[in-house]
Scaffold this motif. Sequence first.
Motif, PDB file in Angstrom:
ATOM      1  N   ALA A   8       0.832  -1.200   0.000  1.00 14.76           N
ATOM      2  CA  ALA A   8       0.000   0.000   0.000  1.00 14.76           C
ATOM      3  C   ALA A   8       0.868   1.252   0.000  1.00 14.76           C
ATOM      4  CB  ALA A   8      -0.925  -0.009   1.207  1.00 14.76           C
ATOM      5  N   GLN A   9       1.936   1.252   0.791  1.00 15.07           N
ATOM      6  CA  GLN A   9       2.818   2.414   0.864  1.00 15.07           C
ATOM      7  C   GLN A   9       3.511   2.665  -0.470  1.00 15.07           C
ATOM      8  OE1 GLN A   9       5.182   1.022   4.164  1.00 15.07           O
ATOM      9  NE2 GLN A   9       4.060   2.271   5.662  1.00 15.07           N
ATOM     10  N   ALA A  10       3.969   1.594  -1.106  1.00 16.60           N
ATOM     11  CA  ALA A  10       4.650   1.744  -2.393  1.00 16.60           C
ATOM     12  C   ALA A  10       3.692   2.246  -3.470  1.00 16.60           C
ATOM     13  CB  ALA A  10       5.275   0.410  -2.806  1.00 16.60           C
ATOM     14  N   PHE A  11       2.476   1.727  -3.462  1.00 13.45           N
ATOM     15  CA  PHE A  11       1.476   2.141  -4.448  1.00 13.45           C
ATOM     16  C   PHE A  11       1.103   3.604  -4.244  1.00 13.45           C
ATOM     17  CE2 PHE A  11      -2.757   2.496  -6.320  1.00 13.45           C
ATOM     18  CZ  PHE A  11      -2.621   1.768  -7.501  1.00 13.45           C
ATOM     19  N   ALA A  12       0.899   3.998  -3.002  1.00 16.67           N
ATOM     20  CA  ALA A  12       0.542   5.381  -2.699  1.00 16.67           C
ATOM     21  C   ALA A  12       1.656   6.342  -3.121  1.00 16.67           C
ATOM     22  CB  ALA A  12       0.250   5.525  -1.213  1.00 16.67           C
ATOM     23  N   LYS A  13       2.887   5.970  -2.882  1.00  8.03           N
ATOM     24  CA  LYS A  13       4.017   6.832  -3.243  1.00  8.03           C
ATOM     25  C   LYS A  13       4.139   6.979  -4.747  1.00  8.03           C
ATOM     26  CE  LYS A  13       9.013   7.386  -2.622  1.00  8.03           C
ATOM     27  NZ  LYS A  13      10.248   6.814  -2.003  1.00  8.03           N
ATOM     28  N   SER A  14       4.016   5.860  -5.477  1.00  7.04           N
ATOM     29  CA  SER A  14       4.198   5.907  -6.925  1.00  7.04           C
ATOM     30  C   SER A  14       3.050   6.603  -7.648  1.00  7.04           C
ATOM     31  CB  SER A  14       4.368   4.485  -7.481  1.00  7.04           C
ATOM     32  OG  SER A  14       3.186   3.727  -7.294  1.00  7.04           O
ATOM     33  N   ASN A  15       1.910   6.762  -6.956  1.00  5.28           N
ATOM     34  CA  ASN A  15       0.751   7.395  -7.583  1.00  5.28           C
ATOM     35  C   ASN A  15       0.383   8.735  -6.943  1.00  5.28           C
ATOM     36  OD1 ASN A  15      -0.422   5.411  -9.698  1.00  5.28           O
ATOM     37  ND2 ASN A  15       0.107   4.114  -7.952  1.00  5.28           N
ATOM     38  N   ASN A  16       1.348   9.308  -6.221  1.00  5.65           N
ATOM     39  CA  ASN A  16       1.219  10.677  -5.696  1.00  5.65           C
ATOM     40  C   ASN A  16       0.012  10.868  -4.786  1.00  5.65           C
ATOM     41  OD1 ASN A  16       3.520  11.639  -7.233  1.00  5.65           O
ATOM     42  ND2 ASN A  16       2.191  11.563  -9.041  1.00  5.65           N
ATOM     43  N   TYR A  17      -0.218   9.883  -3.901  1.00  7.75           N
ATOM     44  CA  TYR A  17      -1.301  10.035  -2.936  1.00  7.75           C
ATOM     45  C   TYR A  17      -0.960  11.159  -1.969  1.00  7.75           C
ATOM     46  CZ  TYR A  17      -3.862   5.710  -4.057  1.00  7.75           C
ATOM     47  OH  TYR A  17      -4.620   4.759  -4.672  1.00  7.75           O
TER      48      TYR A  17
END
Length: 368
Positions: A53-62
């Motif tokens: 979840a953290q990696a996905f959020a970072k790569s998608n500018n959450y």
Amino acid sequence: MSNPNPSPSSSSSAPIRFGIIGCADIARKLSRAILLSPNTTLHALGSRSLSKAQAFAKSNNYPPSTKLYASYDAVLDDPDVDAVYIPLPTSLHLTWAVAAARKGKHVLLEKPTALNVAELDQIIDACEEGGVQFMDGTMWTHHPRTRVMSDFLQDSQRFGQLHYVQTCFSFAADNDFLENDIRVSPDLDALGALGDCGWYCIRASLFAANYELPKSVTALRNPIKNKAGVLLSCGASLHWEDGRVATFNCSFLSHLTMNISAVGTKGTLRVTDFIIPYEEKSASFSTLSNGGFGEMTLAWKQKPSEHIVNTELPQEVVMVREFSTLVEGIKNRGLAPEKKWPTLTRKTQLVIDAVVASIAQGFEPIQI
């Protein structure tokens, strides 16, 4: 030139708080849409692990305010989540869409919405019992171009009565996709190309027919399956009682194509990028009315007219905004959920089921 964007919902309302369940690739697009929509906020993301979840959020500018959870349940248990977007494999839709509805979360569900209409009915029933809005993720139906095309198809003088529709959605998948993607796995997305690509073609056929269900559906012969029995390429014909016919082809094995051709008694509509427009904020289609040949049939009397429809917001953002406007009405103004959307989903799923049944029964017509 046209710019038929509906007015956004009242800015005085607090934004609808979205939770996303799962980190599928399509969730990247919807995350962006939620961030761009004027009436939503990206409140939570749940994955099977916190690190993912953290990696996905970072790569998608959450935004830093987005809550990240190590489970799907945690998103549903968050009391501040108003609505959830579910991009999980189709085999998991029944479990998590029903769970979301029972927790009072409005459901934006990726397509194909279920493995069959029996599963979909359970999802829709749960949403009705919970008083929550249901919508599937068929983005192109929300593009302003779609409404302009509908106006032409319903015009008795320019288009006349529908006779025939032909649709196609295909893309040439690489070997890695054909071996490893969830869309070719019988345990994850058993509908294969029919569910992933055929869903769009069926919805387009119904759209052209003003969403009237056909009387029967017959699968085209010689579909292509992988070793696990999942469809990689197939097609079908839809037949209405009044003689209207639609055919579609969908495939993971052919060049990228996104066509609709609708032929009426007085006109023709054609669009070659109906699912994803060539340009994000501008889309076109062509029409020809009362066409004919010139002298000695050496040429046509006229060429098709091109119609360009501009939109301030990409179609996926328009979809999120429209869904969230419905949610806001239910949450703050006591409105009932809009039944149009689950109705269109169910009609699409019924045709999917009929294609599957026709293939299984030796390409015999299946009554709907």
